[in-house]
Design a protein around this motif. Structure first.
Motif, PDB file in Angstrom:
ATOM      1  N   LEU A  39      12.351  41.773  15.025  1.00 10.58           N
ATOM      2  CA  LEU A  39      13.201  40.780  14.354  1.00 10.58           C
ATOM      3  C   LEU A  39      14.605  40.747  14.949  1.00 10.58           C
ATOM      4  O   LEU A  39      15.216  39.677  15.094  1.00 10.58           O
ATOM      5  N   ILE A  40      15.117  41.948  15.314  1.00 11.75           N
ATOM      6  CA  ILE A  40      16.451  41.993  15.933  1.00 11.75           C
ATOM      7  C   ILE A  40      16.437  41.260  17.271  1.00 11.75           C
ATOM      8  O   ILE A  40      17.333  40.469  17.590  1.00 11.75           O
ATOM      9  N   VAL A  41      15.384  41.539  18.093  1.00  9.17           N
ATOM     10  CA  VAL A  41      15.278  40.863  19.397  1.00  9.17           C
ATOM     11  C   VAL A  41      15.141  39.354  19.213  1.00  9.17           C
ATOM     12  O   VAL A  41      15.776  38.550  19.920  1.00  9.17           O
ATOM     13  N   LEU A  42      14.301  38.968  18.247  1.00 14.18           N
ATOM     14  CA  LEU A  42      14.123  37.531  18.004  1.00 14.18           C
ATOM     15  C   LEU A  42      15.425  36.874  17.550  1.00 14.18           C
ATOM     16  O   LEU A  42      15.729  35.736  17.934  1.00 14.18           O
ATOM     17  N   SER A  43      16.212  37.594  16.740  1.00 14.70           N
ATOM     18  CA  SER A  43      17.495  37.024  16.297  1.00 14.70           C
ATOM     19  C   SER A  43      18.457  36.865  17.475  1.00 14.70           C
ATOM     20  O   SER A  43      19.177  35.861  17.581  1.00 14.70           O
ATOM     21  N   ILE A  44      18.468  37.882  18.372  1.00 13.64           N
ATOM     22  CA  ILE A  44      19.346  37.790  19.551  1.00 13.64           C
ATOM     23  C   ILE A  44      18.921  36.628  20.444  1.00 13.64           C
ATOM     24  O   ILE A  44      19.739  35.814  20.899  1.00 13.64           O
ATOM     25  N   VAL A  45      17.590  36.561  20.706  1.00 17.01           N
ATOM     26  CA  VAL A  45      17.069  35.485  21.569  1.00 17.01           C
ATOM     27  C   VAL A  45      17.322  34.120  20.929  1.00 17.01           C
ATOM     28  O   VAL A  45      17.708  33.152  21.606  1.00 17.01           O
ATOM     29  N   SER A  46      17.122  34.022  19.601  1.00 18.08           N
ATOM     30  CA  SER A  46      17.358  32.752  18.903  1.00 18.08           C
ATOM     31  C   SER A  46      18.824  32.344  18.982  1.00 18.08           C
ATOM     32  O   SER A  46      19.160  31.164  19.170  1.00 18.08           O
ATOM     33  N   ALA A  47      19.704  33.352  18.834  1.00 19.19           N
ATOM     34  CA  ALA A  47      21.136  33.053  18.922  1.00 19.19           C
ATOM     35  C   ALA A  47      21.503  32.537  20.308  1.00 19.19           C
ATOM     36  O   ALA A  47      22.273  31.569  20.455  1.00 19.19           O
ATOM     37  N   LEU A  48      20.929  33.192  21.347  1.00 26.48           N
ATOM     38  CA  LEU A  48      21.196  32.717  22.713  1.00 26.48           C
ATOM     39  C   LEU A  48      20.648  31.305  22.935  1.00 26.48           C
ATOM     40  O   LEU A  48      21.291  30.460  23.570  1.00 26.48           O
ATOM     41  N   TYR A  49      19.446  31.076  22.408  1.00 26.38           N
ATOM     42  CA  TYR A  49      18.830  29.747  22.588  1.00 26.38           C
ATOM     43  C   TYR A  49      19.645  28.664  21.867  1.00 26.38           C
ATOM     44  O   TYR A  49      19.894  27.584  22.416  1.00 26.38           O
ATOM     45  N   LEU A  50      20.055  28.970  20.631  1.00 27.21           N
ATOM     46  CA  LEU A  50      20.862  27.992  19.889  1.00 27.21           C
ATOM     47  C   LEU A  50      22.230  27.786  20.539  1.00 27.21           C
ATOM     48  O   LEU A  50      22.766  26.667  20.541  1.00 27.21           O
TER      49      LEU A  50
END
Length: 401
Positions: A39-50
């Motif tokens: 979940l932490i990795v997904l949040s980081i990746v999502s933040a970068l994508y957004l």
């Protein structure tokens, strides 16, 4: 734009899944295995994508990547587990690399706006140059129009002056000629009367001489008194005859002088007729110069209005306008010259493909051209409705539906 965003999202998901898949075959993990770390990795990746989706790669995404990296380092220090770094950093690097390969929607939009701005600036610069050129052309055209108008006024004044001078001089000669004719007729009548009297006196005098001779030969009773009377009568008639001869000589001399004056007047009149012919020729030449002004205007219009052709009637009507009206009409014609078929114009109801412009104080009627884009049919100066309606009926009769 949506396709690029979906493509990047698919690649990020796919490569992170590959990292998760490869972690099962390697002695160390390239992707977190427990749910919390995932979940932490997904949040980081999502933040970068957004951040990529709504920002810039070189600004928002890079500093957010740095922040995420230091968060991973901080998390490893907090947990005192350095395996967190090889698990979190590969997804972070893969995401940043993929994001770096794709231009963000904001960047594309900004780039398009920048290109549009440059195009608009270039177009504005071209328009300013065109406006400057048109302004110079308008000024040149105004000077030409003012010069031609002044020349036209001078020619008209000169024509009027020549006509007045011709009329005054001709009337004076006519009056003098009539006076001489009248005096000649009177003198001829007097001469005729004097000649008749002279003939009569000559005849009477001859008869008296004959009677005197006869009486001298016969000398009848009381003939001396009669002879004396006849001689006195003869002397009286002789004196009268001499007076008549003198009067006749004076009258003849006056007739000679009048005839001479008549000849002089006749010669002057003939000279006036020749000058009149020359004046007519000069007037025709001046009129020719006025007609040639139409050719000058036509040539000027062909130079300045490369998208407009003009009817001869329209050019003649433009020449008749005053200077202020010409300025207003020229402005509208320059605007018309820059317009295309898709621009909005006011059409004439009841007439096929007839459009009109409304310069201050007048109207310009035009249609689609045959050789050029537009064709000006007529120009009307004035706001009277009756005049406009009559003008339109006469001008546009062949375009009526």
């Amino acid at each position: 734009m949506v396709r690029e965003a979906l493509k990047l999202l698919f690649l990020i998901t796919a490569y992170n899944f590959i990292l998760h898949y490869l972690s099962g075959f390697l002695p160390f993990d390239l992707f977190p295995q427990n749910l919390e770390d995932i979940l932490i990795v997904l949040s980081i990746v999502s933040a970068l994508y957004l951040a990529w989706l709504f920002g810039y790669r070189e600004k928002t995404v890079i500093w957010l990547a740095y922040v995420s990296f230091f968060q991973v380092v901080g998390l490893s220090l907090v947990r005192q587990d350095y395996t967190v770094i090889p698990q979190f950093v590969p997804p972070l690097l893969i995401t940043v690399l993929l994001i770096w390969l794709f231009e963000s929607p904001v960047e594309k939009r900004v780039k398009e706006l920048e290109e549009n701005r440059k195009k608009l600036e270039e177009e504005l610069l071209r328009n300013e140059e065109e406006l400057s050129r048109l302004t110079e052309q308008i000024n040149i055209l105004k000077e030409l129009i003012e010069g031609l108008s002044k020349e036209k006024e001078n020619i008209e004044k000169q024509l009027e002056r020549l006509k007045q001078e011709e009329s005054i001089e001709r009337q004076a000669l006519e009056r003098e000629k009539e006076e001489l004719n009248r005096r000649l007729e009177e003198n001829q009548k007097k001469l005729k009367d004097y000649m008749e009297r002279l003939e009569k006196l000559t005849r009477v005098n001859k008869e008296l001489f004959e009677m005197i001779e006869i009486m001298q030969e016969k000398e009848p009773k009381g003939g001396k008194e009669e002879l004396i009377r006849l001689r006195q009568e003869r002397k009286r008639l002789s004196r009268e005859l001499i007076q008549l001869q003198e009067l006749l000589e004076e009258l003849s001399q006056e007739n000679i002088e009048l005839s001479q004056r008549y000849e002089n007047i006749k010669q002057a009149f003939e000279k006036e007729l020749r000058e009149k012919e020359l004046l007519k020729l000069e007037i025709e030449n001046l009129k020719g110069s006025l007609v040639s002004s139409k050719d000058i205007y036509e040539e000027i219009f062909n130079i300045f209005f490369d998208n407009i052709e003009f009817e001869e009637k329209a050019i003649r009507e433009f020449i008749q306008l005053n200077v202020e009206a010409k300025k207003e009409f020229i402005k509208e014609l320059f605007l018309l010259n820059m317009k295309n078929y898709d621009d909005k114009f006011e059409s004439m109801k009841g007439y096929k493909n007839i459009l009109k412009l409304k310069p201050a104080g007048g109207r310009i009627y035009f249609t689609f051209g045959e050789k050029k884009r537009w064709k000006v049919l007529g120009m009307l100066w004035g706001e009277d409705d009756k005049t406009k309606n009559r003008y339109v009926r006469e001008l546009l009769v062949k375009y009526k539906r």
